[in-house]
Structure formats: structure tokens, C-alpha cells
Design an enzyme around this catalytic site. Structure first.
Site, PDB file in Angstrom:
ATOM      1  N   HIS A 137       0.832  -1.214   0.000  1.00  0.00           N
ATOM      2  CA  HIS A 137       0.000   0.000   0.000  1.00  0.00           C
ATOM      3  C   HIS A 137       0.863   1.259   0.000  1.00  0.00           C
ATOM      4  O   HIS A 137       0.538   2.261   0.638  1.00  0.00           O
ATOM      5  CB  HIS A 137      -0.937   0.043   1.206  1.00  0.00           C
ATOM      6  N   ASN A 209     -10.236  -2.679   2.678  1.00  0.00           N
ATOM      7  CA  ASN A 209      -9.968  -2.657   1.243  1.00  0.00           C
ATOM      8  C   ASN A 209     -11.268  -2.402   0.487  1.00  0.00           C
ATOM      9  O   ASN A 209     -12.349  -2.400   1.086  1.00  0.00           O
ATOM     10  CB  ASN A 209      -9.389  -3.995   0.774  1.00  0.00           C
TER      11      ASN A 209
HETATM   12  C1  HEM Z   1      -8.063  -8.215   5.394  1.00  0.00           C
HETATM   13  C2  HEM Z   1      -6.788  -8.182   5.144  1.00  0.00           C
HETATM   14  C3  HEM Z   1      -6.009  -6.896   4.995  1.00  0.00           C
HETATM   15  C4  HEM Z   1      -6.432  -5.652   4.676  1.00  0.00           C
HETATM   16  C5  HEM Z   1      -7.841  -5.187   4.386  1.00  0.00           C
HETATM   17  C6  HEM Z   1      -5.294  -4.787   4.680  1.00  0.00           C
HETATM   18  C7  HEM Z   1      -5.335  -3.436   4.420  1.00  0.00           C
HETATM   19  C8  HEM Z   1      -4.261  -2.600   4.482  1.00  0.00           C
HETATM   20  C9  HEM Z   1      -4.283  -1.205   4.164  1.00  0.00           C
HETATM   21  C10 HEM Z   1      -5.508  -0.422   3.733  1.00  0.00           C
HETATM   22  C11 HEM Z   1      -3.045  -0.722   4.330  1.00  0.00           C
HETATM   23  C12 HEM Z   1      -2.580   0.694   4.057  1.00  0.00           C
HETATM   24  C13 HEM Z   1      -2.797   1.564   5.245  1.00  0.00           C
HETATM   25  C14 HEM Z   1      -2.397   2.980   4.913  1.00  0.00           C
HETATM   26  O1  HEM Z   1      -3.069   3.581   4.070  1.00  0.00           O
HETATM   27  O2  HEM Z   1      -1.427   3.459   5.493  1.00  0.00           O
HETATM   28  C15 HEM Z   1      -2.223  -1.812   4.754  1.00  0.00           C
HETATM   29  C16 HEM Z   1      -0.898  -1.697   5.033  1.00  0.00           C
HETATM   30  C17 HEM Z   1      -0.160  -2.729   5.535  1.00  0.00           C
HETATM   31  N1  HEM Z   1      -0.596  -4.020   5.750  1.00  0.00           N
HETATM   32 FE1  HEM Z   1      -2.397  -4.750   5.444  1.00  0.00          FE
HETATM   33  N2  HEM Z   1      -4.189  -5.519   4.998  1.00  0.00           N
HETATM   34  C18 HEM Z   1      -4.597  -6.824   5.214  1.00  0.00           C
HETATM   35  C19 HEM Z   1      -3.819  -7.882   5.591  1.00  0.00           C
HETATM   36  C20 HEM Z   1      -2.560  -7.746   6.067  1.00  0.00           C
HETATM   37  C21 HEM Z   1      -1.818  -8.781   6.693  1.00  0.00           C
HETATM   38  C22 HEM Z   1      -2.329 -10.200   6.935  1.00  0.00           C
HETATM   39  C23 HEM Z   1      -0.617  -8.258   7.030  1.00  0.00           C
HETATM   40  C24 HEM Z   1       0.529  -8.913   7.737  1.00  0.00           C
HETATM   41  C25 HEM Z   1       0.429  -9.953   8.498  1.00  0.00           C
HETATM   42  C26 HEM Z   1      -0.610  -6.867   6.596  1.00  0.00           C
HETATM   43  C27 HEM Z   1       0.443  -6.000   6.718  1.00  0.00           C
HETATM   44  C28 HEM Z   1       0.449  -4.709   6.291  1.00  0.00           C
HETATM   45  C29 HEM Z   1       1.590  -3.839   6.406  1.00  0.00           C
HETATM   46  C30 HEM Z   1       2.946  -4.223   6.941  1.00  0.00           C
HETATM   47  C31 HEM Z   1       1.197  -2.590   5.930  1.00  0.00           C
HETATM   48  C32 HEM Z   1       2.016  -1.319   5.879  1.00  0.00           C
HETATM   49  C33 HEM Z   1       1.643  -0.483   7.085  1.00  0.00           C
HETATM   50  C34 HEM Z   1       2.437   0.773   7.229  1.00  0.00           C
HETATM   51  O3  HEM Z   1       3.592   0.807   6.808  1.00  0.00           O
HETATM   52  O4  HEM Z   1       1.906   1.714   7.832  1.00  0.00           O
HETATM   53  N3  HEM Z   1      -1.808  -6.593   6.026  1.00  0.00           N
HETATM   54  N4  HEM Z   1      -2.997  -2.949   4.838  1.00  0.00           N
END
Ligand code: HEM
Length: 761
Positions: A137, A209
């Protein structure tokens, strides 16, 4: 016990209007018609100014983070207090500088001196200006706004933000998943929809999402998924694309990903705008009411403008012509006063021991609950009111975390969610350079913070006392544990199913195809055609034959027509299914075709002939504004036309993808810079019509966009080979306003799909 589903519906209608009113009261201005990108009120001087004046004020459409201290207290500082100060250039320590263009040297032709503090500070700070982009993202756009509760969710949650007319400040960030920070907005991808609610009970982040299911059932697989989807590690290509071997290798081997992938291959993967996307919390959450009763809940965002997408060709054209398409669209709409709105809705399911509803395991995030089985009930209104003032300080530094919860909303044992509860906080420590990122202005809670966490890099709180530990007697015992009456987070005791410690999932997670089958069955013919084309394109970009064949096997398990259509395109035989093919009930809510939607913020091109009749053009532009849309006058050259009309788009700098519809007010002959023979962009052309208009009309026609024409505009259609009488969605009339009225109505359906009926049924 009251039935939470029915209780929710009662008060909605009464409060929707007042929520909208409250949101708009928060807007800083009554919005006059604004064409985004027009010059500012202050025309810059031609020569470099020398009279010292202070920094500029933010633009009317901009706001920054609320002015809070690092520990959450509101201050009465003006917005500009956190911006640069004073009229003079200074060092970071405030010493005024007389020159920033020359380093200090030993003689004019001599070596630069180490003692030049300003040189070292300026270069050193620049050297460290970049921070790591998000692991996923990375590419996004943000906006400030407000959420207003409808007051009807008390029967499921005691969260105060859902109360009637409770106004909560929010910051929203939309994103693509796979691409790097500088990638194009319109790649085929899932979109992030993350909302930070700054409530007095603490911050709630709903990090969702635009697709209601996820690729994987267990968070432990997230690194595998991302490694497969990101550019391949040897050459680091392709950027922001799933059309490559490693992605299809993973999803074809790992068939639980097929449901999400099918959504990606549908029009959902090509959002027209962030403003026209649904959002989903995906996981099932546990909501708790004031009496401690619980429900299982899925959160949905429903856009007031409907769900709309680009066509694949448009998405590709946009990537070259305007890679910032979604970012620009969001900011322009807010600047133009078309403030995007979504209703927050909930699907409410009983909190049963098996956490299953209608045979669907609610802890499996690769499954959705069809809206026909559990209707989405609106509980509040989100309005985006302001653009950020500074991209880095706000949109880049904002840090969402699914474990930021408030009393009344709790997590479930969904194994995908459980891993997320660890991941976000962990990654932000390295992305934002230490553990104190909650103190960055955009992340500061709008609630008192007394956390006993101390020190660390970039500590900006100045903590008092001597006893950041518990229990103690030295600082009067502060901070104290909160009780339920003090609004403490509940940590509700929840029964955990007994079992053995193992690395496994229940059998209910084994079904990977039934909801894929339902999704396909719910699509209209044109949506099916798009899905086939998307798979055919993506798999054609894979080099490895077994990967294509394996994915065809997965498609055979979804639908035989889908499989055979893609197989034909790939020149491969279509395999038969290896799972039972059900005849699922269609879920009409899954389709995005149908319905009529407002056109707020949509861009309408008005093509004029600079040498032709310009009467009525400004009248039509005003009418477009009045209809809540943005008129953009298009002509062979920029500048101001003889009648005083400003040209917003010159033909050499625009393309059809900028417009949701085009009105033809003239028939411009080829302009001198059209370079018919050499300009690859120029269409076939002809003596009567500028070939760039021919190209534009051809694209608008292919993309099923509405076209209107009057006066000489009708000749432009003819010259471009478009038979107005025989082409659906082409309006020819006597006057601009009459044509616009018809065009506006047709635009309500987003596109005129009837123009090219789909081949599939
Ligand atoms: C339903 C499943 C998931 C959704 C809807 C989702 C959604 C998101 C969204 C919207 C962001 C961006 C947030 C922003 O705008 O700063 C994000 C970032 C991220 N997601 Fe997910 N994600 C999912 C699953 C996962 C899983 C399973 C992991 C790890 C185990 C993960 C790890 C991350 C990481 C590391 C970031 C970067 C965060 C940052 O640097 O601030 N995500 N995710």
C-alpha cells in the site's frame, strides 16, 4: 434480548439528513464554483520578490492535523502555527541566513570549507528526506473529513462515535497494494480504504480494502503473498502489476486466493475513482453493546456516488497520460466542493459458538456474507471535507493499525486479523523511525494519553513526574486503572474453543470455490466479458506454461464458460472441473452495473472551435457547475477565447480519459500543431476535423461514454464517423442546455453499456 438487526433500521431515515448537514457545517467555506487547477487568487510576480513577507496561508480546500499536543490535549494554536514561520530564511536553529546559493569557500575559486554549517545542514537534511515506503500500500492519497453517527447502532455497540449526531474527525487514506510509492494509480489492483477515527475514547482505525474478501486465510502467509505479487526479484519487474509468473504461480497453487483474485480481475480492480469505491472491513468484528451483549459484525462503506470503474483500455491510457489520476481526482473533487461521501454500514450476525452464519464461517476472510442474507444497515455518514496541507506530514506519515480499537468494537479470532494485530505496529517502528510515531501530528489521538511509555527516538512529549511504572506511590499513583464507568476498553471475556495446539485450520476453510461460483453467476454479461479479458491478458503475460494451465484448472472450478473463453485466448485446451460446480444463487449486490447515481465532481469536456460560434458555451459551463460537475473547456489552443472563456485543456495536452462525458459545441478544423502525419496520437483525421478530436471521439465511443452535440458539434460526430442516430448514448440537440440535461441523465448510469452489447450471457 432485542433483535439487533431490526433495531438498527429504526432511526436511520431521520438522522441521515442531519448527519449530512452536520458534515457540511464543518466545511470551512461555502464553495463557489471552482475549476481545480485554476490559478490562485494571488498572481505571482513576474520577477523574484524581494520585499520580505510571511509564509502563505493554506488554500481554502486544505486542512492539517488537529492541533494537539503529543499527549492528546487540544490546543488553540492556529493551523499555521505548525508551518514554517517568519519572512526570512533561517537555519534549523532559527539563525537568519543571508545566502543559500553559495557555499563558503577559501577564495572564490577555492575549496569548500568544512565549517560551513549551512551547507552541511542543508545537504545532510536533504540526504535523509526520504523514509522507507510502506511494505505494501505504498502508493496512496489522503483526505480529512468527519464521520457523523446516525444513532441507531446502540443496539450492537456502545462505541460513542456511533451516537446520534456525534461528529468525529477522521483521516482517510486510499491506496493501491502492490505498486511502489511512485507507481501509477490505475494499475489493476485491490485498493486500500483506511479510516482513522479520532474519538475521545481513543483512536479507532478501520483498515479495509475495496474488496470484501482477502487472498489468504492466515496472516502468516502474508509475506508469501506479497513476495509473489511484488515485482519479480531478479529484474524488479513488472511494477504495480499482477500480470506476471510469480503472482499466478502463487494464486494457482494456493486456491484459497482464487476468490479475491476473481474480484481483482473484475471491474473492481479498476476503480474509476476512490470516490466510487465501496470499502470493507473484511474481517468479522465483535461488537459489544452497553449491556455487554455481543454481535458479530462486518463493516461496509457505501459510496454515495455508486461503484464505478474504468475500462481496461482507459486504465492503461491513464497510466501514461496521468499516473496521478486517482490522487488528482480526489483532491480536485474536494477543491471543487464535491465532497465525497460514504455511509458506514454493518452486517450483523448473531455471536454463536460456531461463529458461522448461513453455513459461512465468519472467521474465514476469503468468504463474504451475501447482502441478501444479511442486509447492510447504515449507521453513519463519512464526508471528506479537506485536502491535506502537506502530503508527507499527513498522508505519508499517517499510520493505521487494526489493533486501534475503542470500547464497543473488538476483534475476533480470525487468523488473518490476528497476524495483522502484530504486523502494523511492528512495521511502523522501522518505517517511521522509532517507537514514537503516535506522536506525529497526524497520528496524535484526540484523547488524553498517559501510557507510561517513555523515551525512544524522536520523543516529543516532555513527561513529568518520576514514576512511569505501576504500582507506585511517588506521583500520587497516577495513572490509575480505568473502570467501566470511566470508559475503559472492555477486554470482554470471550469463550475460546478448546483444542490442541497445532498449525492447522478447521475443515470449514477448505471450500475455495463456492463463492467464486456465486460471484461469477452474479455478474452481468458486460462484467463477465471484462473478467474474461482480464484473465486472458494477465495469463498471456506469464511465460511458464504450467502456471497458465494450473490457473485454467482453477477457472474450470469456477465456471466452464469462463474457463473455455480464457483457454481459447491462450490457445490451450480447457480442463474440466475437479470440484462440484454448484448452481449458486446470484447475489445482485455483487454486480456494479445498474442503478442511477449522482454525477458530483464528474468532469465534462466542452469542445469548442476557437474560430467558430462560441455563443452559449459559458452558459453550458455554468449549467455543468450547477449540476455539481466540473466543466473543462477543450480547444485547439490554450489561453482565453475571444468571448472571454478560459480554455482549461488544449488538444495537445489532453486525452479522452480526463472526461466522463464530452459536449461538442464546435467542429474544429485541424490546427497547425496537429501534425497529422507525424503525431502518433493523432487519429485518422480529415480536412474538416482536428484529428485529435477524431481520436478522442473514437475513445469516448469505445469506452461507452456519453457524447452530446449541438450546432457545429453535430458535424464533428459525422466527421469522426459516429452515426449519432444509431449509437446509444450520443445526444444531438438544438441547444447546449437541452443536450446537457439529457447527457446528465445518461451519465447517472455511469456508462452506456448498451452501445456494445456483451457477447456472453
Ligand atoms: C483483510 C486483510 C487486509 C487488509 C484489508 C489490509 C489493508 C491494508 C491497508 C488499507 C493498508 C494501508 C494503510 C495505509 O493507508 O497506510 C495496509 C498496510 C499494511 N498491511 Fe495490510 N491488509 C490486510 C492484511 C494484512 C496482513 C495479513 C498483514 C501482515 C500480516 C498486513 C500487513 C500490512 C503492512 C505491513 C502494511 C504497511 C503499514 C504501514 O507501513 O503503515 N496486512 N494494509
Amino acid at each position: 434480548m432485542p433483535d439487533p438487526v431490526n433495531a438498527l433500521t429504526d432511526a436511520v431515515k431521520k438522522t441521515v439528513e442531519s448527519a449530512g448537514r452536520l458534515a457540511h457545517e464543518r466545511l470551512s467555506r461555502q464553495t463557489p464554483p471552482v475549476v481545480p487547477g485554476t490559478p490562485g487568487a494571488e498572481t505571482p510576480a513576474y520577477t523574484e520578490p524581494t520585499e520580505p513577507v510571511g509564509p502563505p496561508a493554506p488554500k481554502p480546500d486544505q486542512a492539517g492535523p488537529d492541533r494537539r499536543t503529543a499527549t492528546g490535549t487540544a490546543t488553540d494554536l492556529p493551523p499555521t502555527a505548525v508551518a514554517q514561520q517568519g519572512a526570512f530564511l533561517t537555519t534549523a536553529h532559527g539563525a537568519r541566513l543571508r545566502d543559500t546559493d553559495h557555499a563558503q569557500k577559501a577564495g572564490r575559486r577555492g575549496p569548500t570549507l568544512l565549517q560551513d554549517h549551512h551547507l552541511r545542514e542543508k545537504i545532510s537534511h536533504f540526504d535523509h528526506e526520504r523514509i522507507p515506503e510502506r511494505a505494501v500500500h505504498a502508493r496512496g492519497a489522503g483526505a480529512h473529513g468527519v464521520f457523523v453517527g446516525y444513532g441507531n447502532a446502540g443496539s450492537i455497540s456502545c462505541a460513542e462515535l456511533f451516537g446520534a449526531e456525534v461528529v468525529t474527525d477522521v483521516f482517510v487514506r486510499f491506496s493501491t497494494v502492490v505498486g511502489s510509492r511512485g507507481s501509477a494509480d490505475t494499475a489493476r489492483d485491490t485498493r486500500g480504504f483506511a479510516v482513522k477515527f479520532y474519538t475521545p475514547q481513543g483512536t479507532w482505525d478501520l483498515v479495509g480494502n475495496n474488496i470484501p474478501v482477502f487472498f489468504i486465510q492466515e496472516g502468516i502467509k502474508f509475506p508469501d503473498l506479497v513476495h509473489a505479487a511484488k515485482p519479480q526479484p531478479d529484474r524488479e519487474i513488472p511494477q504495480a502489476q499482477s500480470a506476471h509468473d510469480t503472482f499466478w504461480d502463487f494464486v494457482s497453487l494456493h486456491t484459497e486466493a482464487q476468490h479475491h483474485t476473481l474480484w481483482n480481475m473484475s471491474d473492481r480492480g479498476l476503480a474509476r475513482s476512490y470516490r466510487t469505491m465501496e470499502g470493507f472491513g473484511i474481517h468479522t468484528f465483535r461488537c459489544v453493546d452497553a449491556e455487554g451483549a455481543t454481535s458479530l459484525v462486518k463493516f461496509h462503506w457505501k459510496p454515495k456516488l455508486g461503484v464505478h470503474s474504468l475500462t481496461w483500455e482507459e486504465a492503461q491510457l491513464v497510466q501514461g497520460n496521468d499516473p496521478d489520476f486517482h490522487r488528482r481526482d480526489l483532491a480536485d473533487a474536494i477543491e471543487a466542493g464535491a465532497h465525497p461521501q460514504w455511509e458506514l454500514g454493518v452486517q450483523v450476525m448473531p455471536d454463536t459458538d460456531d461463529q458461522t452464519f448461513a453455513g459461512i464461517d465468519l472467521l474465514d476472510s476469503t468468504k463474504l456474507v451475501p447482502e441478501e442474507l444479511a442486509p447492510v444497515q447504515p449507521i453513519g455518514l463519512l464526508t471528506l471535507t479537506h485536502n491535506p496541507t502537506n502530503y508527507f506530514a499527513e498522508t505519508e506519515q499517517v499510520a493505521f493499525n487494526p489493533s486501534n480499537l475503542v470500547p464497543g468494537i473488538e476483534v475476533t479470532d480470525d487468523p488473518l486479523l490476528q497476524a495483522r494485530l502484530f504486523s502494523y505496529l511492528d512495521t511502523q517502528i522501522s518505517r517511521l523511525g522509532g517507537p514514537n510515531w503516535t506522536q506525529l501530528p497526524i497520528n496524535r489521538p484526540h484523547a488524553d494519553v498517559n501510557d507510561n511509555l517513555r523515551d525512544g527516538q524522536h520523543q516529543s512529549a516532555v513527561h513529568g513526574g518520576v514514576a512511569p511504572y505501576r504500582p507506585h506511590s511517588l506521583d500520587g499513583g497516577c495513572p490509575f486503572h480505568a473502570g467501566a464507568a470511566d470508559g475503559a476498553f472492555l477486554d470482554l471475556p470471550v469463550k475460546v474453543a478448546a483444542g490442541v495446539k497445532e498449525r492447522a485450520l478447521p475443515a470449514s476453510y477448505d471450500d475455495h470455490f463456492s463463492q467464486c461460483q456465486q460471484f461469477w453467476a452474479s455478474m452481468t454479461p458486460v462484467e463477465k466479458e471484462h473478467i474474461v479479458a482480464a484473465y486472458a491478458f494477465e495469463l498471456a503475460k506469464c511465460f511458464e506454461q504450467p502456471i497458465k494451465e494450473r490457473q485454467l484448472q482453477a477457472l474450470a472450478n469456477i465456471d466452464p464458460v469462463l474457463c473455455s473463453e480464457v483457454a481459447t485466448a491462450l490457445g490451450l485446451p480447457a480442463p474440466g472441473p475437479t470440484v462440484p460446480l454448484e448452481a449458486p444463487d446470484a447475489s445482485p449486490a455483487l454486480s456494479q452495473v445498474g442503478g442511477t447515481w449522482p454525477g458530483d465532481g464528474r468532469q465534462v469536456g466542452i469542445l469548442v472551435d476557437v474560430d467558430g460560434d462560441l455563443s452559449g458555451v459559458s452558459e453550458v459551463a455554468d449549467a455543468v457547475h450547477e449540476a455539481g460537475m466540473v466543466p473543462l473547456v477543450v480547444a485547439a489552443r490554450g489561453g482565453v477565447l475571444p468571448d472571454g472563456t478560459t480554455v482549461q485543456r488544449a488538444l495537445n495536452a489532453t486525452r479522452s480519459i480526463e472526461f466522463d462525458a464530452v459536449l461538442l459545441a464546435g467542429c474544429p478544423a485541424p490546427a497547425p500543431d496537429a501534425l497529422v502525419a507525424r503525431d502518433a496520437k493523432a487519429g485518422a483525421g480529415g480536412a474538416t476535423l482536428d484529428p485529435r478530436v477524431t481520436l478522442m471521439l473514437g475513445e469516448l465511443d469505445r469506452h461507452c461514454k456519453v457524447i452530446g452535440a449541438w450546432g457545429a458539434g453535430a458535424q464533428a460526430l459525422e466527421a469522426a464517423g459516429i452515426d449519432a442516430a444509431a449509437t446509444a448514448g450520443v445526444v444531438v440537440g438544438d441547444s447546449g442546455p437541452a443536450v446537457l440535461a439529457e447527457v446528465t441523465e445518461l451519465m447517472g448510469a455511469h456508462r452506456v453499456w448498451e452501445r456494445y452489447p456483451a457477447r456472453l450471457s
